[in-house]
Design a protein around this motif. Sequence first.
Motif, PDB file in Angstrom:
ATOM      1  N   UNK A  39       0.860  -1.172   0.000  1.00 49.48           N
ATOM      2  CA  UNK A  39       0.000   0.000   0.000  1.00 49.48           C
ATOM      3  C   UNK A  39       0.903   1.230   0.000  1.00 49.48           C
ATOM      4  N   UNK A  40       0.674   2.112  -0.938  1.00 47.86           N
ATOM      5  CA  UNK A  40       1.366   3.400  -0.938  1.00 47.86           C
ATOM      6  C   UNK A  40       0.380   4.448  -0.454  1.00 47.86           C
ATOM      7  N   UNK A  41       0.856   5.330   0.408  1.00 49.42           N
ATOM      8  CA  UNK A  41      -0.015   6.384   0.904  1.00 49.42           C
ATOM      9  C   UNK A  41       0.783   7.654   1.153  1.00 49.42           C
ATOM     10  N   UNK A  42       0.091   8.790   1.107  1.00 50.76           N
ATOM     11  CA  UNK A  42       0.751  10.024   1.525  1.00 50.76           C
ATOM     12  C   UNK A  42       0.329  10.240   2.965  1.00 50.76           C
ATOM     13  N   UNK A  43       1.274  10.711   3.758  1.00 51.24           N
ATOM     14  CA  UNK A  43       1.031  10.840   5.183  1.00 51.24           C
ATOM     15  C   UNK A  43       1.698  12.107   5.681  1.00 51.24           C
ATOM     16  N   UNK A  44       0.921  12.984   6.249  1.00 47.20           N
ATOM     17  CA  UNK A  44       1.457  14.197   6.865  1.00 47.20           C
ATOM     18  C   UNK A  44       0.795  14.327   8.228  1.00 47.20           C
ATOM     19  N   UNK A  45       1.425  13.753   9.272  1.00 41.70           N
ATOM     20  CA  UNK A  45       0.784  13.742  10.590  1.00 41.70           C
ATOM     21  C   UNK A  45       0.539  15.137  11.156  1.00 41.70           C
ATOM     22  N   UNK A  46       1.383  16.100  10.794  1.00 43.84           N
ATOM     23  CA  UNK A  46       1.187  17.456  11.321  1.00 43.84           C
ATOM     24  C   UNK A  46      -0.108  18.065  10.808  1.00 43.84           C
ATOM     25  N   UNK A  47      -0.470  17.730   9.587  1.00 42.00           N
ATOM     26  CA  UNK A  47      -1.699  18.262   9.004  1.00 42.00           C
ATOM     27  C   UNK A  47      -2.864  17.289   9.126  1.00 42.00           C
ATOM     28  N   UNK A  48      -2.601  16.154   9.792  1.00 38.50           N
ATOM     29  CA  UNK A  48      -3.593  15.085   9.915  1.00 38.50           C
ATOM     30  C   UNK A  48      -4.174  14.735   8.545  1.00 38.50           C
ATOM     31  N   UNK A  49      -3.281  14.579   7.589  1.00 37.33           N
ATOM     32  CA  UNK A  49      -3.667  14.311   6.213  1.00 37.33           C
ATOM     33  C   UNK A  49      -3.098  12.958   5.807  1.00 37.33           C
ATOM     34  N   UNK A  50      -3.979  12.029   5.438  1.00 38.42           N
ATOM     35  CA  UNK A  50      -3.561  10.700   5.009  1.00 38.42           C
ATOM     36  C   UNK A  50      -4.460  10.274   3.868  1.00 38.42           C
ATOM     37  N   UNK A  51      -3.884   9.618   2.900  1.00 39.78           N
ATOM     38  CA  UNK A  51      -4.687   9.102   1.809  1.00 39.78           C
ATOM     39  C   UNK A  51      -3.918   8.086   1.003  1.00 39.78           C
ATOM     40  N   UNK A  52      -4.637   7.194   0.369  1.00 40.48           N
ATOM     41  CA  UNK A  52      -3.996   6.189  -0.484  1.00 40.48           C
ATOM     42  C   UNK A  52      -3.503   6.829  -1.761  1.00 40.48           C
ATOM     43  N   UNK A  53      -2.428   6.268  -2.286  1.00 45.97           N
ATOM     44  CA  UNK A  53      -1.822   6.727  -3.530  1.00 45.97           C
ATOM     45  C   UNK A  53      -1.716   5.510  -4.441  1.00 45.97           C
ATOM     46  N   UNK A  54      -1.975   5.695  -5.705  1.00 44.86           N
ATOM     47  CA  UNK A  54      -1.823   4.583  -6.645  1.00 44.86           C
ATOM     48  C   UNK A  54      -0.405   4.026  -6.574  1.00 44.86           C
ATOM     49  N   UNK A  55      -0.293   2.728  -6.629  1.00 44.62           N
ATOM     50  CA  UNK A  55       1.001   2.062  -6.682  1.00 44.62           C
ATOM     51  C   UNK A  55       1.062   1.336  -8.024  1.00 44.62           C
ATOM     52  N   UNK A  56       1.434   2.075  -9.082  1.00 41.26           N
ATOM     53  CA  UNK A  56       1.486   1.436 -10.400  1.00 41.26           C
ATOM     54  C   UNK A  56       2.574   0.366 -10.443  1.00 41.26           C
ATOM     55  N   UNK A  57       2.512  -0.458 -11.449  1.00 43.84           N
ATOM     56  CA  UNK A  57       3.450  -1.565 -11.592  1.00 43.84           C
ATOM     57  C   UNK A  57       4.900  -1.095 -11.557  1.00 43.84           C
ATOM     58  N   UNK A  58       5.194   0.060 -12.166  1.00 40.75           N
ATOM     59  CA  UNK A  58       6.582   0.566 -12.185  1.00 40.75           C
ATOM     60  C   UNK A  58       7.081   0.852 -10.762  1.00 40.75           C
ATOM     61  N   UNK A  59       6.221   1.424  -9.918  1.00 39.25           N
ATOM     62  CA  UNK A  59       6.618   1.714  -8.536  1.00 39.25           C
ATOM     63  C   UNK A  59       6.840   0.411  -7.778  1.00 39.25           C
ATOM     64  N   UNK A  60       5.933  -0.557  -7.956  1.00 34.86           N
ATOM     65  CA  UNK A  60       6.088  -1.849  -7.299  1.00 34.86           C
ATOM     66  C   UNK A  60       7.399  -2.503  -7.706  1.00 34.86           C
ATOM     67  N   UNK A  61       7.711  -2.481  -9.013  1.00 32.51           N
ATOM     68  CA  UNK A  61       8.955  -3.085  -9.499  1.00 32.51           C
ATOM     69  C   UNK A  61      10.172  -2.362  -8.929  1.00 32.51           C
ATOM     70  N   UNK A  62      10.073  -1.042  -8.770  1.00 33.29           N
ATOM     71  CA  UNK A  62      11.167  -0.272  -8.178  1.00 33.29           C
ATOM     72  C   UNK A  62      11.380  -0.655  -6.716  1.00 33.29           C
TER      73      UNK A  62
END
Length: 187
Positions: A39-62
């Motif tokens: 699971x890829x997500x963006x996380x900024x605890x100071x702003x209480x901001x969290x959300x999922x981010x697409x994890x395309x095949x290229x990112x997974x392979x990386x």
Amino acid sequence: MCIRDSLYIDDAGRFKELPLNERASRMAQKDIRGDAFVLSNHDDPALEDWGRVDCPLERFESILANPKQATPLDTSNQAAMAAASAAREYDTKIVTAEEAEEAMKSKADGNTAFGNQDYKKAAEMYELALTKLMARTDLLENGPELETARIACFSNQSPVSYTHLRAHETPEHLVCRLLLEKKKTLR
């Protein structure tokens, strides 16, 4: 915003005698049994901001080709636990504009005290500036300047002169210093 990748596994896979998952094992750098997903997500605890981010095949392979080095946390090491707690606290706090202004004034006062050879006052002012800057500064317009000030305060936190150091020199230090000086002259 920070993008983080998490590998979710069946933590009882070994007890269930599930087959080895080679790709997950390579990513985690230890044996993983059974199904796993990334699971890829963006996380900024100071702003209480969290959300999922697409994890395309290229990112997974990386991720698979270049797994991040795991840094295990030794829960029996109190210093490591305190550092981890401080890092979490740092990530969740934001320096306000008022704190930033106070910190910059304290740093300037520390520089003045240092110039006047009042090293104790300088150290106090740098410490005061640090207490204001030990949080996220990247969300402020002058964030890079504040980060530079924070590093300078760390560096200058306990300034002392060479004369001051020599005044506290013990006989053991003196012998060591003289031996080092003698070694330099023999070269």
